[in-house]
Write a protein that holds these residues in place. Structure first.
Motif, PDB file in Angstrom:
ATOM      1  N   ASP A  92     -71.177  21.807  37.341  1.00 46.08           N
ATOM      2  CA  ASP A  92     -70.552  20.516  36.991  1.00 46.08           C
ATOM      3  C   ASP A  92     -69.144  20.780  36.504  1.00 46.08           C
ATOM      4  OD1 ASP A  92     -69.954  17.971  36.208  1.00 46.08           O
ATOM      5  OD2 ASP A  92     -71.511  17.814  34.666  1.00 46.08           O
ATOM      6  N   GLU A  93     -68.222  21.020  37.427  1.00 41.48           N
ATOM      7  CA  GLU A  93     -66.877  21.426  37.041  1.00 41.48           C
ATOM      8  C   GLU A  93     -66.104  20.326  36.307  1.00 41.48           C
ATOM      9  OE1 GLU A  93     -64.315  22.319  40.360  1.00 41.48           O
ATOM     10  OE2 GLU A  93     -65.374  20.915  41.662  1.00 41.48           O
ATOM     11  N   GLU A  94     -66.553  19.081  36.388  1.00 42.82           N
ATOM     12  CA  GLU A  94     -65.912  17.986  35.659  1.00 42.82           C
ATOM     13  C   GLU A  94     -66.682  17.631  34.389  1.00 42.82           C
ATOM     14  OE1 GLU A  94     -65.444  14.703  38.329  1.00 42.82           O
ATOM     15  OE2 GLU A  94     -64.629  15.948  39.929  1.00 42.82           O
ATOM     16  N   PHE A  95     -67.498  18.588  33.915  1.00 47.40           N
ATOM     17  CA  PHE A  95     -68.373  18.325  32.772  1.00 47.40           C
ATOM     18  C   PHE A  95     -67.602  17.810  31.555  1.00 47.40           C
ATOM     19  CE2 PHE A  95     -70.371  20.213  28.885  1.00 47.40           C
ATOM     20  CZ  PHE A  95     -71.492  19.381  28.841  1.00 47.40           C
ATOM     21  N   TYR A  96     -66.452  18.382  31.265  1.00 52.66           N
ATOM     22  CA  TYR A  96     -65.709  17.998  30.065  1.00 52.66           C
ATOM     23  C   TYR A  96     -64.892  16.729  30.266  1.00 52.66           C
ATOM     24  CZ  TYR A  96     -67.036  22.556  28.225  1.00 52.66           C
ATOM     25  OH  TYR A  96     -67.762  23.645  27.780  1.00 52.66           O
ATOM     26  N   GLU A  97     -64.845  16.190  31.480  1.00 53.61           N
ATOM     27  CA  GLU A  97     -64.075  14.974  31.742  1.00 53.61           C
ATOM     28  C   GLU A  97     -64.963  13.731  31.855  1.00 53.61           C
ATOM     29  OE1 GLU A  97     -63.146  17.907  33.717  1.00 53.61           O
ATOM     30  OE2 GLU A  97     -61.776  18.180  32.019  1.00 53.61           O
ATOM     31  N   HIS A  98     -66.145  13.829  32.461  1.00 56.10           N
ATOM     32  CA  HIS A  98     -66.953  12.624  32.687  1.00 56.10           C
ATOM     33  C   HIS A  98     -67.721  12.235  31.425  1.00 56.10           C
ATOM     34  CE1 HIS A  98     -70.715  14.849  32.779  1.00 56.10           C
ATOM     35  NE2 HIS A  98     -70.250  15.673  33.730  1.00 56.10           N
ATOM     36  N   ARG A  99     -68.369  11.079  31.495  1.00 53.81           N
ATOM     37  CA  ARG A  99     -69.116  10.559  30.348  1.00 53.81           C
ATOM     38  C   ARG A  99     -70.632  10.524  30.623  1.00 53.81           C
ATOM     39  NH1 ARG A  99     -65.370   5.611  27.941  1.00 53.81           N
ATOM     40  NH2 ARG A  99     -63.464   6.884  27.642  1.00 53.81           N
ATOM     41  N   GLY A 100     -71.090  11.523  31.303  1.00 57.02           N
ATOM     42  CA  GLY A 100     -72.523  11.637  31.565  1.00 57.02           C
ATOM     43  C   GLY A 100     -72.877  11.511  33.023  1.00 57.02           C
ATOM     44  N   ILE A 101     -72.122  10.687  33.745  1.00 52.46           N
ATOM     45  CA  ILE A 101     -72.348  10.517  35.176  1.00 52.46           C
ATOM     46  C   ILE A 101     -71.010  10.532  35.885  1.00 52.46           C
ATOM     47  CG2 ILE A 101     -74.494   9.212  34.912  1.00 52.46           C
ATOM     48  CD1 ILE A 101     -72.893   6.670  35.397  1.00 52.46           C
ATOM     49  N   LYS A 102     -71.058  10.794  37.190  1.00 54.77           N
ATOM     50  CA  LYS A 102     -69.854  10.765  38.014  1.00 54.77           C
ATOM     51  C   LYS A 102     -70.030   9.680  39.063  1.00 54.77           C
ATOM     52  CE  LYS A 102     -70.025  15.237  38.924  1.00 54.77           C
ATOM     53  NZ  LYS A 102     -69.657  16.580  39.429  1.00 54.77           N
ATOM     54  N   PRO A 103     -69.388   8.534  38.917  1.00 51.76           N
ATOM     55  CA  PRO A 103     -69.579   7.408  39.842  1.00 51.76           C
ATOM     56  C   PRO A 103     -69.373   7.786  41.304  1.00 51.76           C
ATOM     57  CG  PRO A 103     -68.361   6.700  37.915  1.00 51.76           C
ATOM     58  CD  PRO A 103     -68.484   8.186  37.799  1.00 51.76           C
ATOM     59  N   THR A 104     -68.368   8.629  41.576  1.00 49.88           N
ATOM     60  CA  THR A 104     -68.128   8.996  42.981  1.00 49.88           C
ATOM     61  C   THR A 104     -69.302   9.805  43.539  1.00 49.88           C
ATOM     62  OG1 THR A 104     -66.900  10.936  42.198  1.00 49.88           O
ATOM     63  CG2 THR A 104     -65.623   8.953  42.734  1.00 49.88           C
ATOM     64  N   ALA A 105     -69.844  10.680  42.701  1.00 53.47           N
ATOM     65  CA  ALA A 105     -70.989  11.474  43.142  1.00 53.47           C
ATOM     66  C   ALA A 105     -72.206  10.591  43.329  1.00 53.47           C
ATOM     67  CB  ALA A 105     -71.280  12.582  42.134  1.00 53.47           C
ATOM     68  N   ILE A 106     -72.374   9.610  42.432  1.00 55.64           N
ATOM     69  CA  ILE A 106     -73.498   8.680  42.542  1.00 55.64           C
ATOM     70  C   ILE A 106     -73.384   7.859  43.815  1.00 55.64           C
ATOM     71  CG2 ILE A 106     -74.507   6.595  41.540  1.00 55.64           C
ATOM     72  CD1 ILE A 106     -73.929   7.784  38.788  1.00 55.64           C
ATOM     73  N   LEU A 107     -72.161   7.406  44.140  1.00 59.41           N
ATOM     74  CA  LEU A 107     -71.958   6.623  45.357  1.00 59.41           C
ATOM     75  C   LEU A 107     -72.305   7.446  46.595  1.00 59.41           C
ATOM     76  CD1 LEU A 107     -70.984   4.018  46.680  1.00 59.41           C
ATOM     77  CD2 LEU A 107     -68.656   4.949  46.639  1.00 59.41           C
ATOM     78  N   ARG A 108     -71.871   8.717  46.607  1.00 55.46           N
ATOM     79  CA  ARG A 108     -72.212   9.578  47.737  1.00 55.46           C
ATOM     80  C   ARG A 108     -73.719   9.760  47.843  1.00 55.46           C
ATOM     81  NH1 ARG A 108     -67.794  12.695  45.868  1.00 55.46           N
ATOM     82  NH2 ARG A 108     -69.255  14.164  44.880  1.00 55.46           N
ATOM     83  N   ALA A 109     -74.366   9.916  46.690  1.00 54.88           N
ATOM     84  CA  ALA A 109     -75.819  10.111  46.686  1.00 54.88           C
ATOM     85  C   ALA A 109     -76.541   8.865  47.183  1.00 54.88           C
ATOM     86  CB  ALA A 109     -76.287  10.477  45.279  1.00 54.88           C
ATOM     87  N   VAL A 110     -76.077   7.674  46.742  1.00 51.97           N
ATOM     88  CA  VAL A 110     -76.695   6.423  47.163  1.00 51.97           C
ATOM     89  C   VAL A 110     -76.602   6.263  48.679  1.00 51.97           C
ATOM     90  CG1 VAL A 110     -76.488   3.919  47.087  1.00 51.97           C
ATOM     91  CG2 VAL A 110     -76.407   5.235  44.972  1.00 51.97           C
ATOM     92  N   ILE A 111     -75.408   6.540  49.222  1.00 52.56           N
ATOM     93  CA  ILE A 111     -75.224   6.433  50.670  1.00 52.56           C
ATOM     94  C   ILE A 111     -76.127   7.409  51.402  1.00 52.56           C
ATOM     95  CG2 ILE A 111     -73.582   6.764  52.552  1.00 52.56           C
ATOM     96  CD1 ILE A 111     -71.385   5.781  50.627  1.00 52.56           C
TER      97      ILE A 111
END
Length: 831
Positions: A92-111
């Protein structure tokens, strides 16, 4: 009309807007009702139900996944900065930037989930993984995924990033029963996690994605190495390390401690099963669903196999510099793996004992590969009696036929004994493992067809045909012992393949059947072809020049076929053999690229024979069925064992004249008229039983094969024959008028006898040649014979099977030149 459409769209938009507000409100109320989990104490957290793996009886426990679970909880500050950075970089290379979830990653996963109609993709952050590993059930539903997202956001608000990372590193699995970074560091490197180097941290960070697959104790060290390098690349990309540190860490030699003995039974097999379970159901399901797995393993045979392999491998180490060995036993009628020993000792660090040599796809089989090529030859129309010449031969068209070397582009192999036998049958060539005829057989069948057959029989590693040349028949490809044993099982099962299977049944914690083994047999080869192979590989007389007449391959009480193999570089020694109900393969050699000191059947055959002697009595006894060779329908002498080729004719051996339809089988002999040539002179390799080639020299191998034959003929003063050798006269001693005449004196026609009374038979026989034998049959069943005049015999009808009221008594007489005559009389039997 336009106003009505505008009104409709406004109304629809308003309804959609209201529904959206309502749905959002419901979701917010539901999300607000979810409480942030209490993660203050990992020790008191629920322990999931354990997966247990049993032998085929369902009574002997081979492994309990959670029984010896190891976990040591430590604070984040006691962990090496390297492992923290390595984990964040790869997970999770953006671990220190996000707030628990990554919306872009979630969108890719949903698709991705919509496209796959599943819920496999999650775009998980480290925070989400903490939630999944700690408090949520593992079912793959939309509600669970939504809950995971909401709780991840709430967790980020409740505790710090450092605390979340601490939870993750203390909870994550690192392989086997090892959980948490501290336990992993001590198990793999014998040090605390605060002492981990960059390279060591990269290795450990590589594991959680698939701990069994990437295990340093498994068969995929190359995959682990590649993922470790990916971790280092991610660390460099995120400025966690410098370029110099990256280069140094990439080249650093890291040693892993020996794997600890946790009381596991049949460890190579268990981890083979575990990897299957994780690939099919996922790691978390295996860890948490409480599976009860009943495997195919026969643990009584497994214990014996482990003892036999270890004892013989240690002996081979001193005698042949072959310190390791592996064994696989399969039921060819089901594909069930009965035994799997991957090394002499799973927990022996001297040989990397945890490496499963039984499933390593990079071993060369040597001559053990030959039966697949010969099976393809038999399939195409060649026979075990087909003749090829075993002579020193150049096979490369880039080299002269007079050049018998293998330098550069040239290829002229030798035989194991450096001897050259002249004309040999395919039976002799395969049974004695003669190389030069085998290379010719591969050329005749065609590389592509031979490989395709081997693949269909279960050799999965021969994917790129372009990599192989004529050396393939001598074992130039790469295979695994499991695949080889399974493929030989096709010969045992008369052409029907059953893929190797390790699991009989899987039940969940509630006793529901999740999976149950069901046979999926596929016919990949004609039964008669496999019978030919079994006939050759069990022919003790044919293999005697190589093995001796009383070798360990000879079984007096069982039908067993077998083939050995050793690579030219002495890296691998093999034997694979089978009965109709058992296929067993053994490999011996070294895990390191180190050759053995000599080629010897003593390297593998003794342990194979010892196991066969133990295992065969536990199996149903089966017998090989006789093949149908149909030589009478073959019109080419060279396909029937007559190496002089040419036109054939049949003589009567008594008169020396041409045989007729009346010439008995006992005195018929086939002879040939023709020049001595290679098989390419008589056979089109694309149509072996078709017409003789009109221009055989068009074949690129023709002159390469002909040249050594011309030298051989000259050395042995062998010349051809012509049609003048064919007799002009026909057999005149086997004619109908010369057949012996015979009649019954007793019993007479339509006589009636008691079923339990003795019947005395008397005949009268005469003919041009003296009668030497009379044989009697009742309804076709033999009842007696006599070789002395007056050829009388007697029998009791009740001793003959199938007697009835009305019967037929027949006598067949034979004279001194094998002419035959017969007659019958009706015989009534009273009950």
């Amino acid at each position: 009309m336009k106003k009505k459409k505008a009104h409709f769209f406004r109304t629809a938009f308003l309804i959609f807007l209201i529904a959206g507000f309502f749905g959002t409100g419901v979701f917010l109320l539901w999300a607000a009702s979810l409480k942030t989990p209490d993660l203050s104490s990992l020790e008191t957290r629920k322990v999931e139900q354990s997966t247990r793996i049993y032998d085929r009886t369902g009574e002997i426990l081979l492994f309990d996944l959670q029984e010896n679970i190891s976990r040591t909880i430590i604070p984040l500050e006691e962990m090496s900065r390297n492992i923290k950075n390595a984990t964040v970089a790869i997970e999770d290379e953006e671990f220190y930037e996000h707030r628990g979830i990554k919306p872009t990653a979630i969108l890719r996963a949903v698709i991705a989930n919509i496209l796959s109609l599943g819920f496999e993709q999650g775009g998980s952050t480290i925070t989400q993984q903490v939630i999944k590993n700690s408090v949520l059930v593992r079912d793959k539903t939309i509600a669970r995924k939504l809950k995971e997202w909401v709780l991840a956001v709430k967790l980020e608000r409740a505790i710090s990033k450092e605390e979340i990372l601490e939870l993750y590193l203390n909870e994550v699995p690192y392989g086997g029963v090892i959980y948490g970074i501290e336990e992993a560091s001590r198990a793999y490197f014998g040090k605390g996690s605060n002492e981990l180097s960059i390279a060591e941290s990269a290795y450990l960070a590589a594991l959680p994605q698939a701990p069994t697959y990437y295990s340093p104790y498994g068969n995929r060290r190359d995959a682990l190495e590649a993922r470790k390098n990916l971790v280092l690349s991610q660390m460099l990309k995120n400025n966690f390390i410098t370029k110099t540190e990256y280069n140094e860490s990439k080249e650093e030699e890291v040693g892993f401690l020996p794997q600890q003995d946790t009381g596991i039974k049949a460890p190579h097999f268990v981890f083979f099963v575990r990897e299957y379970l994780e690939e099919k159901y996922g790691r978390r399901a295996v860890e948490e669903r409480g599976f009860r797995v009943t495997t195919t393993l026969d643990y009584i045979l497994q214990e014996k196999a482990e003892e036999i392999v270890k004892r013989n491998a240690l002996s081979n180490k001193d005698r042949f510099n072959a310190e390791n060995a592996a064994l696989v036993a399969i039921d060819p009628q089901t594909g069930e793996i009965l035994s799997m020993v991957g090394s002499r000792d799973y927990f022996d660090p001297e040989i990397d004992g945890n490496f499963n040599a039984a499933i390593d796809p990079n071993r060369q089989p040597g001559s053990a590969f030959k039966p697949f090529v010969y099976a393809q030859a038999f399939k195409e129309g060649y026979t075990p009696e087909t003749v090829v010449f075993d002579l020193k031969t150049q096979f490369s068209t880039a080299c002269s036929s007079t050049n018998f070397t293998s330098d550069g582009e040239c290829y002229s192999p030798g035989n194991y004994d450096n001897d050259f036998r002249g004309p040999v049958t395919l039976r002799e060539a395969l049974a004695q493992s003669i190389n030069i005829p085998s290379v010719k057989v591969l050329y005749l069948t065609g590389m592509r067809d031979a490989v395709r057959l081997a693949q269909s029989m279960g050799i999965k590693s021969l994917a790129d045909i372009s990599r192989y040349g004529l050396t393939l028949v001598l074992g130039g490809g790469e295979v695994s012992l499991l695949d080889m044993t399974s493929a030989y099982g096709v010969f045992a099962n008369e052409g029907v393949r059953n893929s190797p299977t390790s699991v009989l049944r899987i039940e969940d914690a509630d006793g529901n059947v999740v999976e149950e083994s069901s046979a999926g047999p596929i016919r990949v080869l004609e039964a008669n072809i496999t019978r030919m192979i079994s006939d050759v590989l069990s022919d003790n007389e044919a293999r005697a020049p190589l093995y001796g007449s009383n070798s360990p391959l000879l079984f007096n009480n069982y039908d067993v076929a077998a083939k050995t193999g050793t690579t030219n570089d002495l890296f691998d020694a093999w034997i694979v053999g089978y009965s109709p109900t058992l296929a067993v393969g053994v490999w011996a050699g070294n895990n390191t690229p180190e050759s053995m000191t000599q080629i010897s059947g003593l390297i593998v055959t003794p342990m194979w024979r010892e196991f066969m002697d133990v295992a065969l009595p536990t199996r149903d006894r089966g017998f090989f069925r006789e093949p149908n060779y149909e030589y009478s329908s073959i019109n080419k002498p060279i396909l029937k064992g007559l190496w002089r080729g040419g036109n054939s004719y049949i003589i009567d051996t008594l008169s020396g004249k041409l045989a007729t339809e009346y010439t008995p089988e006992e005195t018929r002999e086939e002879r040939v008229v023709g020049e001595v040539h290679s098989i390419l002179h008589w056979v089109d390799k694309n149509d072996p039983r078709g017409p003789i080639p009109s221009n055989p020299e068009r074949d690129s191998q023709y002159f390469l094969w002909e040249y050594p034959i011309s030298l051989w003929k000259e050395r042995n003063n062998i010349t051809g024959t012509d049609s003048s050798s064919i007799p002009n006269e026909i057999d005149d001693i086997h004619l109908p008028q010369f057949f012996p005449r015979v009649s019954f004196l007793s019993p007479s026609s339509n006589s009636e006898v008691e079923r339990d009374s003795r019947v005395n038979i008397q005949i009268e026989a005469s003919g041009r040649y003296s009668v030497i034998e009379a044989t009697y049959y009742l309804n076709g069943t033999f009842v007696g014979s006599s070789q002395r005049t007056p050829f009388s015999v007697s029998f009791i009808p009740s001793s003959v099977e199938g007697i009835r009221d009305e019967n037929t008594l027949t006598v067949v007489v034979k004279d001194a030149v094998f002419n035959k005559g017969e007659t019958s009389v009706p015989l009534r039997i009273s009950f």
